[in-house]
Write a protein that holds these residues in place. Structure first.
Motif, short mmCIF file in Angstrom:
data_model
loop_
_atom_site.label_atom_id
_atom_site.label_comp_id
_atom_site.label_asym_id
_atom_site.label_seq_id
_atom_site.Cartn_x
_atom_site.Cartn_y
_atom_site.Cartn_z
N GLY A 27 0.96 -1.11 0.01
CA GLY A 27 0.03 -0.06 0.03
C GLY A 27 0.86 1.24 -0.02
O GLY A 27 0.53 2.11 -0.66
N TYR A 28 1.87 1.17 0.81
CA TYR A 28 2.83 2.47 0.70
C TYR A 28 3.38 2.63 -0.65
O TYR A 28 3.60 3.79 -1.09
CB TYR A 28 3.90 2.20 1.71
N ALA A 29 3.64 1.61 -1.19
CA ALA A 29 4.37 1.87 -2.59
C ALA A 29 3.40 2.31 -3.82
O ALA A 29 3.77 2.86 -4.43
CB ALA A 29 4.84 0.47 -3.09
N LEU A 30 2.01 2.00 -3.56
CA LEU A 30 1.04 2.39 -4.23
C LEU A 30 0.77 4.05 -4.13
O LEU A 30 0.44 4.81 -5.22
CB LEU A 30 -0.22 1.68 -4.12
N TYR A 31 0.86 4.31 -2.91
CA TYR A 31 0.76 5.82 -2.54
C TYR A 31 1.87 6.61 -3.37
O TYR A 31 1.80 7.77 -3.87
CB TYR A 31 0.72 6.25 -1.25
N CYS A 32 3.07 5.98 -3.29
CA CYS A 32 4.21 6.57 -3.58
C CYS A 32 4.08 6.86 -5.20
O CYS A 32 4.43 7.75 -5.96
CB CYS A 32 5.40 5.81 -3.49
N LEU A 33 3.67 5.64 -6.03
CA LEU A 33 3.30 5.81 -7.42
C LEU A 33 2.52 6.84 -7.76
O LEU A 33 2.73 7.69 -8.95
CB LEU A 33 2.79 4.45 -7.72
N ARG A 34 1.17 7.09 -7.10
CA ARG A 34 0.25 8.04 -7.23
C ARG A 34 0.88 9.35 -6.91
O ARG A 34 0.50 10.29 -7.77
CB ARG A 34 -0.90 7.76 -6.36
#
Length: 334
Positions: free
Chosen positions: A217-224
């Motif tokens: 989830g942390y990585a997904l926010y970083c991508l967004r």
């Protein structure tokens, strides 16, 4: 006969709802990871990735393999499945990179490999326990080997075979196999010390499941936050293609006799074979790999590749829900 059929049907429905609850639990933890990244600015992704690769994943895999019997043929099937998925994804990866000749070649890694570390391992354990996790561990290990070698070479980076041989994940698998193959009779004090070490590893393994999902989830926010778009047509094509690949592989395994569906043989062996098929189907719904890109020395992702990763992660949520229903209906209730 009617009563027995009703009991089996009720059991299948209960298993389906339990699987969906486990899947929903995983999604909630992923959302929590994204919220944590938002609140603190998303600056700890590399730290989480190192904790996962150096501590939590090795402890989780060692704990599963150390207490779960697994035949060599099953490990080979899972490893061959990871290679087969990557090979079947190559045409999509080549098409994706060819569409942007001026861009970098990181898209090869994105398209070729799924996010086994942050998604497959936790879901395999939540849905199928230690047996499922042990199978998923070999899929993850071969996937990791391919990323370090073939994937990095196709992406224009130097291969890192020596680095792969130093990974704690590989060491955890080898150590667990050695301990299972050679049951050493140790003196009392050493045996007690070994028991304490195994208990400590088991405790860290228990903490690995939420940490891995939070990291995703942390990585997904970083991508967004880096400007990635919500939708990618290539991610949608990949999400349609790989389940078909997994279904073909399962049919080949059944036709070849490696995973027969004949009635009358040992029930536990039957369940074990069906678990192998279920893990392969789950692996086909994995989003494009994310953790491979937060390593020192790698070039940053382009907005195009970031959108591919983010979209595939969101589409995988739908795919997991559908595949859990298919697994319960057509594999375990066959």
């Amino acid at each position: 006969m009617g009563t027995a059929t009703a009991i089996i049907s009720s059991g299948a429905i209960a298993a389906h709802f339990l699987s969906l609850r486990m899947l929903a639990t995983a999604m909630i933890i992923i959302v929590a990871g994204a919220l944590m990244a938002k609140w603190e600015g998303g600056g700890q992704q590399s730290t989480l990735a190192r904790l996962n690769s150096q501590i939590f994943i090795p402890c989780l895999i060692f704990s599963a393999l150390n207490r779960t019997p697994l035949a060599l043929s099953e490990a080979l099937v899972m490893g061959a499945g990871a290679l087969f998925f990557a090979l079947c994804s190559y045409p999509l990866a080549h098409w994706w990179v060819a569409r942007d000749p001026e861009g970098d070649r990181n898209g090869f890694i994105s398209m070729l490999f799924g996010s086994t570390s942050t998604i497959l391992l936790p879901l395999a354990y939540l849905l199928f326990g230690s047996q499922g996790l042990a199978k998923a561990a070999f899929f993850h290990l071969v996937n990791l080997f391919l990323i370090y070698t073939w994937g990095r070479w196709r992406a224009g980076h130097p291969t890192q075979l020596a680095a792969f041989l130093k990974t704690p994940t590989l060491h955890a698998v080898l150590l667990a196999l050695v301990l299972k193959l050679f049951e050493l009779e140790l003196p009392g004090q050493l045996q007690d010390l070994l028991w304490l070490v195994e208990k400590g590893i088991s405790m860290m393994a228990s903490g690995a499941l939420p940490i891995l999902l939070i990291s995703h989830g942390y990585a997904l926010y970083c991508l967004r936050s880096s400007g990635a778009a919500w939708w990618s047509g290539a991610a949608f094509l990949r999400m349609l293609w790989l389940p078909l690949v997994a279904t073909t592989l399962i049919l080949v395994l059944r036709a070849s006799g490696l995973a027969p569906l004949n009635k009358g043989y040992d029930l536990m062996h039957y369940l074990d074979l069906r678990t192998t098929e279920a893990i392969l189907l789950l692996a086909s719904a994995l989003p494009c790999t994310i953790s491979a890109f937060w390593r020192p020395g790698d070039s940053p992702l382009s907005k195009r590749d970031s959108s591919l990763l983010l979209s595939s992660a969101l589409l995988s949520i739908i795919a997991f829900g559908l595949l859990v229903a298919i697994i319960n209906r057509y594999i375990f209730n066959a």
